[in-house]
Design a protein around this motif. Structure first.
Motif, PDB file in Angstrom:
ATOM      1  N   TYR A 158      -8.361  20.465   4.032  1.00 13.62           N
ATOM      2  CA  TYR A 158      -8.293  21.937   3.977  1.00 13.62           C
ATOM      3  C   TYR A 158      -7.512  22.456   2.763  1.00 13.62           C
ATOM      4  O   TYR A 158      -6.496  21.960   2.469  1.00 13.62           O
ATOM      5  CB  TYR A 158      -7.660  22.463   5.314  1.00 13.62           C
ATOM      6  CG  TYR A 158      -8.297  22.215   6.460  1.00 13.62           C
ATOM      7  CD1 TYR A 158      -9.147  22.932   7.104  1.00 13.62           C
ATOM      8  CD2 TYR A 158      -8.177  20.814   7.073  1.00 13.62           C
ATOM      9  CE1 TYR A 158      -9.737  22.789   8.233  1.00 13.62           C
ATOM     10  CE2 TYR A 158      -8.968  20.514   8.210  1.00 13.62           C
ATOM     11  CZ  TYR A 158      -9.900  21.630   8.762  1.00 13.62           C
ATOM     12  OH  TYR A 158     -10.633  21.193   9.986  1.00 13.62           O
ATOM     13  N   GLN A 161      -6.447  16.633   7.505  1.00 13.53           N
ATOM     14  CA  GLN A 161      -6.548  17.251   8.928  1.00 13.53           C
ATOM     15  C   GLN A 161      -5.408  16.776   9.708  1.00 13.53           C
ATOM     16  O   GLN A 161      -4.895  17.777  10.472  1.00 13.53           O
ATOM     17  CB  GLN A 161      -7.883  16.320   9.598  1.00 13.53           C
ATOM     18  CG  GLN A 161      -8.008  16.754  11.021  1.00 13.53           C
ATOM     19  CD  GLN A 161      -8.841  18.293  11.108  1.00 13.53           C
ATOM     20  OE1 GLN A 161      -9.745  18.535  10.424  1.00 13.53           O
ATOM     21  NE2 GLN A 161      -8.017  19.270  11.815  1.00 13.53           N
ATOM     22  N   ARG A 162      -4.786  15.768   9.050  1.00 11.78           N
ATOM     23  CA  ARG A 162      -3.620  15.307  10.090  1.00 11.78           C
ATOM     24  C   ARG A 162      -2.410  16.349   9.801  1.00 11.78           C
ATOM     25  O   ARG A 162      -1.805  16.750  10.804  1.00 11.78           O
ATOM     26  CB  ARG A 162      -3.104  13.802   9.614  1.00 11.78           C
ATOM     27  CG  ARG A 162      -3.976  12.744  10.095  1.00 11.78           C
ATOM     28  CD  ARG A 162      -3.648  11.421   9.666  1.00 11.78           C
ATOM     29  NE  ARG A 162      -2.640  11.419   8.402  1.00 11.78           N
ATOM     30  CZ  ARG A 162      -1.783  10.581   8.437  1.00 11.78           C
ATOM     31  NH1 ARG A 162      -1.213   9.863   9.595  1.00 11.78           N
ATOM     32  NH2 ARG A 162      -0.800  10.499   7.423  1.00 11.78           N
ATOM     33  N   ASP A 171      -3.459  20.019  11.354  1.00 16.12           N
ATOM     34  CA  ASP A 171      -3.131  20.061  12.747  1.00 16.12           C
ATOM     35  C   ASP A 171      -1.639  20.294  13.340  1.00 16.12           C
ATOM     36  O   ASP A 171      -1.184  21.083  14.206  1.00 16.12           O
ATOM     37  CB  ASP A 171      -3.442  18.664  13.456  1.00 16.12           C
ATOM     38  CG  ASP A 171      -5.130  18.472  13.506  1.00 16.12           C
ATOM     39  OD1 ASP A 171      -5.799  19.477  13.222  1.00 16.12           O
ATOM     40  OD2 ASP A 171      -5.631  17.478  14.032  1.00 16.12           O
ATOM     41  N   VAL A 172      -0.736  19.794  12.349  1.00 19.74           N
ATOM     42  CA  VAL A 172       0.633  19.990  12.612  1.00 19.74           C
ATOM     43  C   VAL A 172       0.807  21.386  12.121  1.00 19.74           C
ATOM     44  O   VAL A 172       1.612  22.207  12.849  1.00 19.74           O
ATOM     45  CB  VAL A 172       1.699  18.897  11.969  1.00 19.74           C
ATOM     46  CG1 VAL A 172       2.996  19.196  12.229  1.00 19.74           C
ATOM     47  CG2 VAL A 172       1.275  17.523  12.497  1.00 19.74           C
ATOM     48  N   THR A 212       0.062  24.757  14.274  1.00 24.33           N
ATOM     49  CA  THR A 212       0.688  25.051  15.641  1.00 24.33           C
ATOM     50  C   THR A 212       2.066  25.661  15.197  1.00 24.33           C
ATOM     51  O   THR A 212       2.569  26.264  16.365  1.00 24.33           O
ATOM     52  CB  THR A 212       1.412  23.721  16.347  1.00 24.33           C
ATOM     53  OG1 THR A 212       2.201  22.630  15.596  1.00 24.33           O
ATOM     54  CG2 THR A 212      -0.036  22.556  16.364  1.00 24.33           C
ATOM     55  N   LEU A 261      -3.386  29.229   9.777  1.00 24.54           N
ATOM     56  CA  LEU A 261      -4.791  29.149  10.593  1.00 24.54           C
ATOM     57  C   LEU A 261      -5.774  30.312  10.307  1.00 24.54           C
ATOM     58  O   LEU A 261      -6.894  29.647  10.051  1.00 24.54           O
ATOM     59  CB  LEU A 261      -4.292  29.126  12.126  1.00 24.54           C
ATOM     60  CG  LEU A 261      -5.306  29.047  12.993  1.00 24.54           C
ATOM     61  CD1 LEU A 261      -6.121  27.686  12.893  1.00 24.54           C
ATOM     62  CD2 LEU A 261      -5.004  28.941  14.549  1.00 24.54           C
ATOM     63  N   LYS A 293     -11.856  24.872   5.458  1.00 24.13           N
ATOM     64  CA  LYS A 293     -12.105  23.345   5.355  1.00 24.13           C
ATOM     65  C   LYS A 293     -12.896  23.295   3.946  1.00 24.13           C
ATOM     66  O   LYS A 293     -13.828  23.853   3.425  1.00 24.13           O
ATOM     67  CB  LYS A 293     -12.938  22.916   6.547  1.00 24.13           C
ATOM     68  CG  LYS A 293     -13.223  21.426   6.437  1.00 24.13           C
ATOM     69  CD  LYS A 293     -13.971  21.220   7.745  1.00 24.13           C
ATOM     70  CE  LYS A 293     -14.787  19.813   8.092  1.00 24.13           C
ATOM     71  NZ  LYS A 293     -15.323  19.689   9.198  1.00 24.13           N
TER      72      LYS A 293
END
Length: 139
Positions: A4, A116-117, A120-121, A124, A130, A135
Motif C-alpha cells: 500500500y 499488508q502486515r 493492518d497494524v 487500527t 485508512l 493498494k
C-alpha cells in the motif's frame, strides 16, 4: 503479499530532513512543523516520516523489515493559526527497504509504501491512513 502507498498526515513540514541512507550520521534527527493537530500516529511529507513514540514502541514488537528509528521532534508552525495543537513525542522512520520486498519502503516520490502486515497494524491506530491510502500491488 499486498502493498500500500500510505497517505499520511501531511499538514507538517520537515525541517532538517534526514541524510541519505549512505550517510555516516548515526543518529539523524528531523523536526516537524505542524500546521494542524495530528489525527493519528503517522506524520510525513516530502520523504520524511515519523510516528508517535507510543506507536514506535508497538512497532518494535513486530519483525518488520526495511526501517529503523531516529530522532524526531515536533513544534507548532509559525504559520499555523490553530491554538489547539498538542505536540506529540515522535520517532523518525528511517526507511531503507526494497519496494515490494520489505515491509517498509519509499517510492520514487518519497511516499511511504508498506506491506499488508504493516498496513493492518497501522490502520487500527490511524483512521486518516485508512481513508487515504491505496493498494498498489502484490508480490
Amino acid at each position: 503479499m499486498d502493498y500500500y502507498e500510505i497517505f499520511e498526515f501531511a499538514a507538517a513540514y520537515a525541517i532538517d530532513v534526514p541524510p541519505d541512507l549512505d550517510s555516516v550520521e548515526r543518529s539523524p534527527s528531523t523536526i516537524f512543523d505542524l500546521d494542524e493537530p495530528m489525527p493519528g500516529v503517522l506524520v510525513g511529507r516530502f520523504g520524511a516520516h515519523a510516528v508517535t513514540r507510543e506507536f514506535a514502541q508497538e512497532l518494535r514488537g513486530y519483525r518488520f523489515t526495511g526501517f529503523r528509528f531516529g530522532n524526531a521532534s515536533a513544534r507548532v508552525s509559525e504559520y499555523s493559526d490553530r491554538g489547539d495543537i498538542s505536540i506529540p513525542e515522535l520517532e523518525l522512520l528511517i526507511v531503507y527497504g526494497t519496494p515490494m520486498v520489505d515491509d517498509f519502503s519509499v517510492n520514487e516520490w518519497g511516499d511511504l509504501v508498506v506491506s499488508q502486515r504493516v498496513f493492518d497494524v497501522l490502520v487500527t491506530r490511524d483512521q486518516f491512513v485508512l481513508e487515504g491510502s491505496s493498494k498498489i500491488g502484490s508480490r
